[in-house]
Design a protein around this motif. Structure first.
Motif, PDB file in Angstrom:
ATOM      1  N   ALA A  47       0.830  -1.207   0.000  1.00  0.00           N
ATOM      2  CA  ALA A  47       0.000   0.000   0.000  1.00  0.00           C
ATOM      3  C   ALA A  47       0.865   1.257   0.000  1.00  0.00           C
ATOM      4  CB  ALA A  47      -0.926  -0.009   1.213  1.00  0.00           C
ATOM      5  N   ASN A  99       2.401   2.155  -3.315  1.00  0.00           N
ATOM      6  CA  ASN A  99       1.436   2.762  -4.241  1.00  0.00           C
ATOM      7  C   ASN A  99       0.741   3.986  -3.641  1.00  0.00           C
ATOM      8  OD1 ASN A  99       1.838   0.727  -6.249  1.00  0.00           O
ATOM      9  ND2 ASN A  99       0.568  -0.662  -5.022  1.00  0.00           N
ATOM     10  N   GLU A 100       1.194   4.377  -2.434  1.00  0.00           N
ATOM     11  CA  GLU A 100       0.609   5.488  -1.690  1.00  0.00           C
ATOM     12  C   GLU A 100      -0.918   5.352  -1.597  1.00  0.00           C
ATOM     13  OE1 GLU A 100       1.160  10.298  -1.350  1.00  0.00           O
ATOM     14  OE2 GLU A 100       2.773   9.110  -2.265  1.00  0.00           O
ATOM     15  N   GLU A 101      -1.344   4.168  -1.221  1.00  0.00           N
ATOM     16  CA  GLU A 101      -2.762   3.892  -1.025  1.00  0.00           C
ATOM     17  C   GLU A 101      -3.105   3.959   0.459  1.00  0.00           C
ATOM     18  OE1 GLU A 101      -3.126   0.686  -4.739  1.00  0.00           O
ATOM     19  OE2 GLU A 101      -2.938  -0.016  -2.669  1.00  0.00           O
ATOM     20  N   GLU A 102      -4.385   4.135   0.734  1.00  0.00           N
ATOM     21  CA  GLU A 102      -4.834   4.137   2.129  1.00  0.00           C
ATOM     22  C   GLU A 102      -4.809   2.712   2.682  1.00  0.00           C
ATOM     23  OE1 GLU A 102      -7.917   7.911   2.143  1.00  0.00           O
ATOM     24  OE2 GLU A 102      -8.713   5.881   1.974  1.00  0.00           O
TER      25      GLU A 102
END
Length: 286
Positions: A182, A185-188
């Motif tokens: 995460a 991919n700089e996801e929450e």
């Protein structure tokens, strides 16, 4: 449980003899079984203690077990000791159930903590109460039955804004893998977190504030041994009782293991690099 211990145990070579005379003239058993739960913290600490005992001539078996079985194994004498008891919150139920059948040697590390953790780039989320619909309304957890999982299940009921969130069971390894992916991919992502842990050295993370106090305050990691160990193996008991280190010590070896070093080799290197500290644990033992 005995069959599980036999199946899970991994013996590390120690003395060729199973007994030796100690300073009192009595014969001391030299075979010892250390139980641990397969969390990164406990893999590191148990391998270090095992290496120190091995260097003193003990035939050491390190046995990975589910959390509840670990406590039961030491309480029944199937295992001799563990350095993996998180108190006063994480393992509160196991401690209450087994404490009368265990010898509590006190804390081996202070300043531990558990809670919900997110990447620092989730700037609008600083408290559990700030959570609304982040991370697809999922919290990535670890093994079912872990204390932090029970605390998170409680949080889902205590915090109204978490009522529709789902707690995903996995493992500590799967949780950190999901966290790393995460972040790449700089996801929450929201994970069940604890420290000390190498992930805080590898990633920019933050604990979410817990205004309802579901996760409790500071934790300590504690040492427990079976009843009778002091009489059966006084020198091993002395070393295990003396074992105490810092979060920095633990995180250093955890990070090395995470980067691919075999736990046995990482423990051996740490023991070599920290001879002065190890000498404190083994003081007075030939």
């Amino acid at each position: 449980m005995g069959a599980m211990l036999a199946a899970c145990g991994s013996t590390e070579e120690g003395s060729n003899s199973s007994e030796t005379a100690n300073g009192s003239g009595k014969t001391e058993e030299k075979e010892i079984n250390l139980a641990y739960v397969e969390w990164d913290t406990e893999i590191a600490s148990t391998h270090v203690v095992g290496k120190v005992l091995e260097d003193l001539g003990y035939d050491v078996t390190l046995t990975p077990l589910d959390n509840a079985i670990m406590w039961e194994a030491v309480s029944t004498g199937e295992a001799d000791a563990m350095v993996a008891g998180w108190l006063p919150h994480t393992h509160a139920s196991q401690y209450e159930k087994y404490k009368d059948k265990l010898v509590h040697l006190g804390e081996n590390l202070s300043g531990a903590k558990i809670g919900l953790v997110v990447p620092s780039y989730m700037k609008d989320v600083n408290s559990i109460e700030d959570l609304k619909d982040q991370a697809d309304m999922e919290i990535t957890g670890i093994e079912p039955g872990a204390g932090i999982m029970a605390a998170t299940e409680k949080a889902l009921t205590e915090y109204e804004n978490l009522a529709d969130y789902e707690l995903l069971s996995s493992s500590s390894g799967a949780m950190t893998t999901a966290l790393g992916q995460a972040i790449q991919n700089e996801e929450e992502i929201i994970v069940t977190g604890w420290s000390p842990h190498w992930k805080f050295a590898s990633y920019d993370l933050k604990y979410l504030e817990d205004p309802k106090g579901v996760y409790g305050g500071e934790e300590t990691i504690n040492t427990f041994v079976r009843q009778g160990l002091e009489e059966d193996m006084p020198e091993a008991y002395k070393v295990i009782d003396a074992f105490n280190w810092t979060s920095e010590d633990l995180e250093a070896i955890m990070l090395e293991i995470n980067q691919g070093t075999d736990p046995d080799n990482a423990a051996e290197k740490w023991v070599e690099d920290n001879a002065e500290k190890v000498a404190e644990w083994t003081k007075g033992i030939e």
